[in-house]
Design a protein around this motif. Structure first.
Motif, short mmCIF file in Angstrom:
data_model
loop_
_atom_site.label_atom_id
_atom_site.label_comp_id
_atom_site.label_asym_id
_atom_site.label_seq_id
_atom_site.Cartn_x
_atom_site.Cartn_y
_atom_site.Cartn_z
N LEU A 22 -8.13 -12.85 -2.48
CA LEU A 22 -8.38 -11.78 -3.56
C LEU A 22 -9.42 -10.99 -2.10
CD1 LEU A 22 -9.53 -10.54 -6.23
CD2 LEU A 22 -11.24 -12.50 -5.84
N VAL A 23 -9.73 -11.40 -1.56
CA VAL A 23 -10.91 -10.06 -0.38
C VAL A 23 -10.68 -9.44 0.50
CG1 VAL A 23 -13.00 -10.00 1.05
CG2 VAL A 23 -13.06 -11.75 -0.47
N LEU A 24 -9.30 -9.83 1.33
CA LEU A 24 -8.56 -9.80 2.14
C LEU A 24 -7.32 -8.40 1.52
CD1 LEU A 24 -7.06 -12.32 4.60
CD2 LEU A 24 -8.85 -10.99 4.62
N VAL A 25 -6.92 -8.87 0.35
CA VAL A 25 -5.82 -7.87 -0.74
C VAL A 25 -7.17 -6.84 -0.95
CG1 VAL A 25 -5.25 -7.48 -2.43
CG2 VAL A 25 -5.09 -9.18 -1.97
N ALA A 26 -8.11 -7.08 -1.05
CA ALA A 26 -9.26 -5.57 -1.95
C ALA A 26 -9.46 -4.93 -0.67
CB ALA A 26 -10.83 -6.73 -1.90
N ILE A 27 -9.87 -5.60 0.69
CA ILE A 27 -10.48 -4.71 1.56
C ILE A 27 -9.15 -3.49 1.79
CG2 ILE A 27 -10.46 -4.37 4.56
CD1 ILE A 27 -11.62 -7.29 3.51
N ALA A 28 -8.02 -4.20 2.69
CA ALA A 28 -6.89 -3.71 2.61
C ALA A 28 -6.31 -2.18 0.96
CB ALA A 28 -5.05 -4.55 1.98
N HIS A 29 -6.91 -2.62 -0.07
CA HIS A 29 -6.24 -1.28 -1.20
C HIS A 29 -7.20 -0.66 -0.73
CE1 HIS A 29 -7.19 -0.71 -5.47
NE2 HIS A 29 -5.70 -0.53 -5.25
N LEU B 56 -11.77 -5.83 -17.30
CA LEU B 56 -11.45 -7.16 -18.35
C LEU B 56 -10.49 -8.05 -17.80
CD1 LEU B 56 -12.13 -8.11 -21.56
CD2 LEU B 56 -10.72 -6.46 -22.36
N MET B 57 -9.50 -7.60 -17.13
CA MET B 57 -8.36 -8.12 -17.01
C MET B 57 -7.35 -8.07 -15.64
SD MET B 57 -5.66 -7.23 -19.85
CE MET B 57 -5.47 -5.61 -20.00
N GLY B 58 -8.39 -7.02 -14.42
CA GLY B 58 -8.55 -6.95 -13.35
C GLY B 58 -6.65 -5.82 -12.92
N ILE C 57 1.09 -0.77 0.18
CA ILE C 57 0.00 0.71 -0.07
C ILE C 57 0.52 0.79 -0.20
CG2 ILE C 57 -1.52 1.04 0.81
CD1 ILE C 57 -2.33 -1.57 1.92
N LEU C 58 1.57 1.16 0.33
CA LEU C 58 3.29 2.09 0.00
C LEU C 58 3.35 2.73 -0.97
CD1 LEU C 58 4.72 3.90 2.32
CD2 LEU C 58 6.35 2.05 2.15
N VAL C 59 3.63 1.51 -1.47
CA VAL C 59 4.14 1.54 -3.06
C VAL C 59 2.94 2.07 -3.12
CG1 VAL C 59 5.05 0.78 -4.51
CG2 VAL C 59 5.97 -0.35 -2.91
N GLY D 25 -1.46 0.25 -7.77
CA GLY D 25 -0.01 -1.16 -7.55
C GLY D 25 -0.07 -1.94 -6.69
N ALA D 26 -0.23 -1.37 -5.91
CA ALA D 26 -0.66 -2.15 -4.19
C ALA D 26 -1.07 -3.72 -4.70
CB ALA D 26 -1.71 -1.34 -3.40
N SER D 27 -2.20 -3.34 -5.06
CA SER D 27 -2.86 -5.20 -5.54
C SER D 27 -1.95 -6.23 -5.96
CB SER D 27 -4.35 -5.18 -5.82
OG SER D 27 -5.42 -4.33 -5.22
N THR D 28 -1.81 -4.83 -7.22
CA THR D 28 -0.43 -6.07 -8.53
C THR D 28 0.26 -6.24 -7.46
OG1 THR D 28 -1.23 -4.13 -10.20
CG2 THR D 28 0.76 -6.24 -10.13
N ILE D 29 0.69 -5.62 -6.25
CA ILE D 29 2.07 -6.87 -5.60
C ILE D 29 1.60 -7.16 -4.46
CG2 ILE D 29 4.00 -5.40 -3.82
CD1 ILE D 29 4.15 -3.23 -5.63
N PHE D 30 0.54 -7.04 -3.70
CA PHE D 30 0.27 -7.72 -3.05
C PHE D 30 -1.07 -9.22 -2.64
CE2 PHE D 30 -2.95 -7.53 1.13
CZ PHE D 30 -1.70 -8.14 2.23
#
Length: 244
Positions: free
Chosen positions: A44-51, A140-142, A16-18, A25-30
């Motif tokens: 997927l859900v936990l990353v979405a919550i953090a995002h 389409l691709m996320g 999330i810092l990046v 890019g947070a989700s792409t990395i996390f």
């Protein structure tokens, strides 16, 4: 078990810092890191919550840069076309799309670095088109963040307006998808205790990200974002080439 939780939260913080500094890019990395700890649905859900938490934090901390007109013109088409992209995903070859998008972003980002005076005119048409296209690719691709970043940073916005705008749009997109995840029971109740720590980490990481952005000169900020887009485009090309 405690060590796993700590490592997971550290990964969330750094991602999330990046994402806060670059605007995407947070989700792409996390997400790839989260998949080491959990199955895909849980990750997927936990990353979405953090995002979501990180972007709410960024929207708040950079609120002096909020441009309501820009958010509406860019955000509404983005959200609407995200839904369309999700519906037609089965008709498009994902790997080819990743390579094409990666090449597009790579070429124009490199060109923008070599020719700093290059920018996309912030017209109503370009804003609606950029928002719609990035949203469509998100469904389409996320992956829509790098393209959103390219359009918005090409407007030569000041760094606060850029981050506030891109974060606010991400919040709307997250709010539209997370309830669907819970409605479909993608997150088992045994993992609910991660929610509060992830919210805290998201806000904290976005706060630290703001402190970092404050120290980056405006002239250098666009270069930082363009380099992040170049890295993202290379990863897209690599991933698409491997068939991942």
């Amino acid at each position: 078990m405690v060590e796993i939780i700590i490592l997971f939260l550290i990964a969330a913080f750094l991602s999330i810092l990046v994402g806060t500094v670059a605007g995407f890019g947070a989700s792409t990395i996390f997400l790839p890191i989260a998949l080491i700890f959990f199955d895909f649905k849980t990750a997927l859900v936990l990353v979405a919550i953090a995002h979501l938490s990180g972007n709410i934090g960024a929207s708040s901390f950079f609120r002096q840069g909020l441009d309501k007109k820009l958010i509406l013109l860019f955000g509404i088409p983005s959200v609407l076309l995200t839904v369309l992209g999700a519906y037609v995903v089965v008709y498009f070859p994902q790997n080819i799309l990743k390579v094409v998008l990666g090449l597009f972003l790579l070429i124009f980002s490199l060109y923008s670095l070599v020719r700093p005076e290059f920018h996309v005119k912030a017209s109503r048409f370009n804003t609606v088109f950029g928002g719609g296209l990035s949203g469509f690719l998100q469904g389409l691709m996320g992956i829509g963040g790098p393209l959103r970043g390219f359009f918005l940073i090409s407007y030569n916005l000041d760094k606060y307006t850029y981050i506030a705008t891109i974060s606010a749009i991400a919040v709307v997109i997250d709010l539209s998808r997370i309830p669907i995840y819970f409605a479909n029971n993608l997150l088992d109740r045994e993992f609910y205790y991660y929610i509060i720590p992830l919210i805290v980490v998201g806000v904290l990481a976005s706060y630290v990200g703001k402190k970092m952005v404050n120290k980056i000169p405006q002239d250098a900020f666009k270069k930082v974002v363009l380099v992040a887009i170049i890295v993202a485009s290379i990863l897209l090309i690599y991933n698409g080439t491997l068939g991942g």
